[in-house]
Design a protein around this motif. Structure first.
Motif, PDB file in Angstrom:
ATOM      1  N   ALA A  11      56.995 -32.232  18.130  1.00 49.86           N
ATOM      2  CA  ALA A  11      55.799 -32.823  18.399  1.00 49.86           C
ATOM      3  C   ALA A  11      54.846 -31.704  18.657  1.00 49.86           C
ATOM      4  N   VAL A  12      55.315 -30.613  19.409  1.00 51.48           N
ATOM      5  CA  VAL A  12      54.534 -29.383  19.901  1.00 51.48           C
ATOM      6  C   VAL A  12      54.186 -28.669  18.573  1.00 51.48           C
ATOM      7  N   SER A  13      55.233 -28.483  17.585  1.00 51.26           N
ATOM      8  CA  SER A  13      55.065 -27.936  16.300  1.00 51.26           C
ATOM      9  C   SER A  13      53.926 -28.548  15.536  1.00 51.26           C
ATOM     10  N   ALA A  14      53.838 -29.679  15.353  1.00 56.86           N
ATOM     11  CA  ALA A  14      52.885 -30.535  14.604  1.00 56.86           C
ATOM     12  C   ALA A  14      51.526 -30.291  15.169  1.00 56.86           C
ATOM     13  N   ILE A  15      51.372 -30.541  16.547  1.00 55.87           N
ATOM     14  CA  ILE A  15      50.103 -29.911  17.161  1.00 55.87           C
ATOM     15  C   ILE A  15      49.553 -28.779  16.866  1.00 55.87           C
ATOM     16  N   ILE A  16      50.460 -27.743  17.093  1.00 56.16           N
ATOM     17  CA  ILE A  16      50.096 -26.533  16.930  1.00 56.16           C
ATOM     18  C   ILE A  16      49.855 -26.054  15.378  1.00 56.16           C
ATOM     19  N   SER A  21      45.202 -25.354  11.468  1.00 59.76           N
ATOM     20  CA  SER A  21      44.728 -25.633  10.004  1.00 59.76           C
ATOM     21  C   SER A  21      43.457 -26.414  10.162  1.00 59.76           C
ATOM     22  N   LYS A  22      43.116 -27.096  11.146  1.00 58.32           N
ATOM     23  CA  LYS A  22      41.839 -27.854  11.455  1.00 58.32           C
ATOM     24  C   LYS A  22      40.991 -27.264  12.327  1.00 58.32           C
ATOM     25  N   GLY A  23      41.538 -26.423  13.097  1.00 58.10           N
ATOM     26  CA  GLY A  23      40.568 -25.521  14.148  1.00 58.10           C
ATOM     27  C   GLY A  23      40.210 -26.638  15.221  1.00 58.10           C
ATOM     28  N   ASP A  24      38.843 -26.415  15.466  1.00 60.12           N
ATOM     29  CA  ASP A  24      38.206 -27.101  16.579  1.00 60.12           C
ATOM     30  C   ASP A  24      38.185 -28.627  16.324  1.00 60.12           C
ATOM     31  N   ALA A  25      38.116 -29.201  14.942  1.00 59.06           N
ATOM     32  CA  ALA A  25      38.163 -30.643  14.649  1.00 59.06           C
ATOM     33  C   ALA A  25      39.379 -31.124  15.242  1.00 59.06           C
ATOM     34  N   LYS A  33      42.592 -38.372  21.764  1.00 60.57           N
ATOM     35  CA  LYS A  33      43.983 -38.920  21.460  1.00 60.57           C
ATOM     36  C   LYS A  33      44.730 -38.990  22.891  1.00 60.57           C
ATOM     37  N   PHE A  34      45.056 -37.822  23.509  1.00 56.83           N
ATOM     38  CA  PHE A  34      45.820 -37.361  24.580  1.00 56.83           C
ATOM     39  C   PHE A  34      45.260 -37.539  25.863  1.00 56.83           C
ATOM     40  N   ASP A  35      43.929 -37.155  25.997  1.00 57.32           N
ATOM     41  CA  ASP A  35      43.303 -36.781  27.326  1.00 57.32           C
ATOM     42  C   ASP A  35      42.165 -37.948  27.453  1.00 57.32           C
ATOM     43  N   LYS A  36      42.022 -38.709  26.381  1.00 59.76           N
ATOM     44  CA  LYS A  36      40.740 -39.791  26.536  1.00 59.76           C
ATOM     45  C   LYS A  36      39.358 -39.059  26.680  1.00 59.76           C
TER      46      LYS A  36
END
Length: 103
Positions: A11-16, A21-25, A33-36
């Motif tokens: 999961a962490v690897s996917a987030i990184i 790849s998408k930067g600020d977006a 998603k995670f922090d609302k």
């Protein structure tokens, strides 16, 4: 590594990967998603004037203690990088930090 740790690492690897790849977006999407929290892309930095003003509001003794803690954490990680596969400890200013590696 057990299955739970493998899942977390994946999961962490996917987030990184997504942030790389998408930067600020990606940060905007993941924060929602995670922090609302609804962030705006490109609005992540805080001006230096606000940082300085916030620092000035910290009581001097507390600020000095925080700076000392930050220095100790930095020293800890410098030593940790030198000894990643073995146990170690360092004593500085009457404080001992370290890591015990057991097989």
């Amino acid at each position: 590594m057990n299955n739970a740790n493998k899942n977390i690492a994946g999961a962490v690897s996917a987030i990184i990967s997504q942030v790389r790849s998408k930067g600020d977006a990606a940060v905007v999407s993941l924060s929602k998603k995670f922090d609302k929290v609804a962030l705006k892309a490109g609005a992540f930095s805080i001006p230096k004037t606000k940082w300085k003003a916030a620092l000035e509001k910290i009581e001097p003794t507390l600020r000095a203690a925080m700076m000392e803690c930050a220095a100790r954490i930095k020293d800890f990680h410098i030593e940790e990088k030198k000894r990643t596969i073995s146990s170690w400890q360092v004593k500085k200013g009457g404080v001992r930090v370290g890591q015990i590696v057991r097989s």
